[in-house]
Design a protein around this motif. Sequence first.
Motif, PDB file in Angstrom:
ATOM      1  N   SER A   6       1.176   4.122  -9.743  1.00  0.00           N
ATOM      2  CA  SER A   6       0.524   5.382  -9.378  1.00  0.00           C
ATOM      3  C   SER A   6      -0.348   5.193  -8.149  1.00  0.00           C
ATOM      4  O   SER A   6      -1.291   4.408  -8.157  1.00  0.00           O
ATOM      5  CB  SER A   6      -0.325   5.880 -10.548  1.00  0.00           C
ATOM      6  N   MET A  16       4.476   9.645   0.853  1.00  0.00           N
ATOM      7  CA  MET A  16       5.178   8.771  -0.102  1.00  0.00           C
ATOM      8  C   MET A  16       6.479   8.309   0.520  1.00  0.00           C
ATOM      9  O   MET A  16       7.554   8.848   0.238  1.00  0.00           O
ATOM     10  CB  MET A  16       5.437   9.529  -1.388  1.00  0.00           C
ATOM     11  N   THR A  26       8.919   6.808  -2.023  1.00  0.00           N
ATOM     12  CA  THR A  26       9.550   7.843  -2.859  1.00  0.00           C
ATOM     13  C   THR A  26      10.664   8.554  -2.089  1.00  0.00           C
ATOM     14  O   THR A  26      11.749   8.808  -2.629  1.00  0.00           O
ATOM     15  CB  THR A  26       8.480   8.858  -3.311  1.00  0.00           C
ATOM     16  N   ALA A  77       1.095  11.824  -7.333  1.00  0.00           N
ATOM     17  CA  ALA A  77       1.114  10.368  -7.195  1.00  0.00           C
ATOM     18  C   ALA A  77       0.938   9.673  -8.537  1.00  0.00           C
ATOM     19  O   ALA A  77       0.010   8.908  -8.759  1.00  0.00           O
ATOM     20  CB  ALA A  77       0.023   9.958  -6.217  1.00  0.00           C
ATOM     21  N   SER A 131       6.790   8.150 -12.241  1.00  0.00           N
ATOM     22  CA  SER A 131       8.008   8.963 -12.408  1.00  0.00           C
ATOM     23  C   SER A 131       8.016  10.300 -11.673  1.00  0.00           C
ATOM     24  O   SER A 131       8.978  11.061 -11.808  1.00  0.00           O
ATOM     25  CB  SER A 131       8.310   9.262 -13.886  1.00  0.00           C
ATOM     26  N   ALA A 132       6.994  10.600 -10.889  1.00  0.00           N
ATOM     27  CA  ALA A 132       6.967  11.890 -10.195  1.00  0.00           C
ATOM     28  C   ALA A 132       8.169  12.030  -9.264  1.00  0.00           C
ATOM     29  O   ALA A 132       8.771  13.099  -9.161  1.00  0.00           O
ATOM     30  CB  ALA A 132       5.676  12.032  -9.407  1.00  0.00           C
ATOM     31  N   ARG A 192       8.419   1.293  -5.451  1.00  0.00           N
ATOM     32  CA  ARG A 192       8.231   2.337  -4.436  1.00  0.00           C
ATOM     33  C   ARG A 192       6.767   2.722  -4.301  1.00  0.00           C
ATOM     34  O   ARG A 192       6.319   3.136  -3.227  1.00  0.00           O
ATOM     35  CB  ARG A 192       9.133   3.549  -4.693  1.00  0.00           C
ATOM     36  N   ASN A 245       4.570   3.204  -0.957  1.00  0.00           N
ATOM     37  CA  ASN A 245       3.736   4.385  -0.693  1.00  0.00           C
ATOM     38  C   ASN A 245       2.333   3.981  -0.265  1.00  0.00           C
ATOM     39  O   ASN A 245       1.783   4.491   0.719  1.00  0.00           O
ATOM     40  CB  ASN A 245       3.639   5.250  -1.954  1.00  0.00           C
TER      41      ASN A 245
END
Length: 472
Positions: free
Chosen positions: A328, A363, A366, A406, A409-410, A443, A447
């Motif tokens: 996160s 991100m 992402t 953030a 799994s977003a 990832r 970010n």
Amino acid sequence: MKKLPLHIKVIIGLVLGAIYAFMSVKFGWNTFTLNYIKPFGDIFINILKLIAVPLVLFSIITGVASLKDIKKLGRMGAKTLGLYLVTTVIAVSLGLVLVNLYKPGNKVSDEIRKEFRISYELWQKSTPGVQKLDDVCLSCDPKNADLVAKVQKKEGNTENNEWVTDKLMKAKNNSKNGPLQPLVDVVPSNLFKALADMSMLQIIFFAVFFGVVLVSIPKKKAKPVFKVVDGLNEIFVKMVMIVMEAMPIFVFALMAGQIVKAAGTDPDKFFELLAFLGQYSITLVVGLAIMIFGFYPAIVALFTKKLTFKSFLQGIRDAQITAFSTSSSVATLPVTMRCMHDNVKVPKKITSFVLPIGATVNMDGTSLYQAVAVVAMAQLHMVDLTISQQLVIIVTASLASIGAAAIPSAGLVLMILVLESVGLNPAWIAIIFPVDRILDMCRTVTNVTGDATVATLIAESEGELDEKSEND
Ligand code: ASP
């Protein structure tokens, strides 16, 4: 043990957590692990989130108010958003290049790909409004009648993952909103609701507004308010330092809990898709590693006078490890801010403005992940995406990464939008779900490193790298 640097202790915690989790699965200690070890991982995430929200609020207010000059704020804001956009587009493009060169989806046996293709064709035919993307039709060929029957039977038997079904339903409801809805969503109607929901863009909006107004009221009135906000900010920064000391133990619990929890999810499906998931994960991890260990430190070394490739990476190491452990960016934010300020020597007035915005809107990992995943899954289903469809992916993956919260799994949830934008089945997110958590960890490191890079470049461009600002 005391003499070891913190990041080594955290890595030891991660490794021991993973070893313990495998023992737990093997020897049947899962109930104990879930009841008595995992909660400490949850406590760790809760504390970081608890600190992150007030820290974003108070640090942006102090950051904006200490800039004093609104023109400077405008210039820095424009530069920040511009750089965030550029790095995101570079990341998605890198993802597209890698996935088109390596073609992970093609490296699966033809038998399996044919089944996936037929399942895509059946979905396309039965879903109103979805265009056919090519002229191939395996399901129309009588030779494939057995295969079609097999796919239909399989799909009838598959129990849908509850989490995935829930996200698909929510996405369907949201798609009814108008085109300017994202803009409306940035402006909170209730500050306390925004804080309670951790709506970061809304909190940023309020904080910038508050900071700008604070500098425009008479100095005599503004000064005590500024002092209180700055003092509160200091308290939350200190909280981060305290939590960091206990991080190795928390990380042990987090890692053990996550692995044991994941071990309980649908292993049959996982093994059937192992070849695809392996190739896809390799492509993605290579892309993320190029960004983290190549692109970012290289541009920092190139564009700044005082930092080298190595000193930059060393400076942000704790933030990277925290990002990896928590998945996160927001939970990592307090640590990123500390690393950037203490080690990379970016002044507080820049970190406190650039980093919270970055954690929310920037991100790169992402967006790279979305590009790789969507194209790889299209390859798996024997769907060739054209250049213009891949351009659509660049745009939607960039926008989706801005909109993604953030949190863990977003990015997977937002991939629903990217799949829909090119006419593919949003339910495909279930295919990559089994490996998503570990890739999320990677990832999130990208970010956070991207945010740190942009903050460094902004500080350099303002001539403030390594300079002591008045509130430092
Ligand atoms: N977990 C990521 C982050 O917090 C977002 C994502 O799911 O990609 O940065």
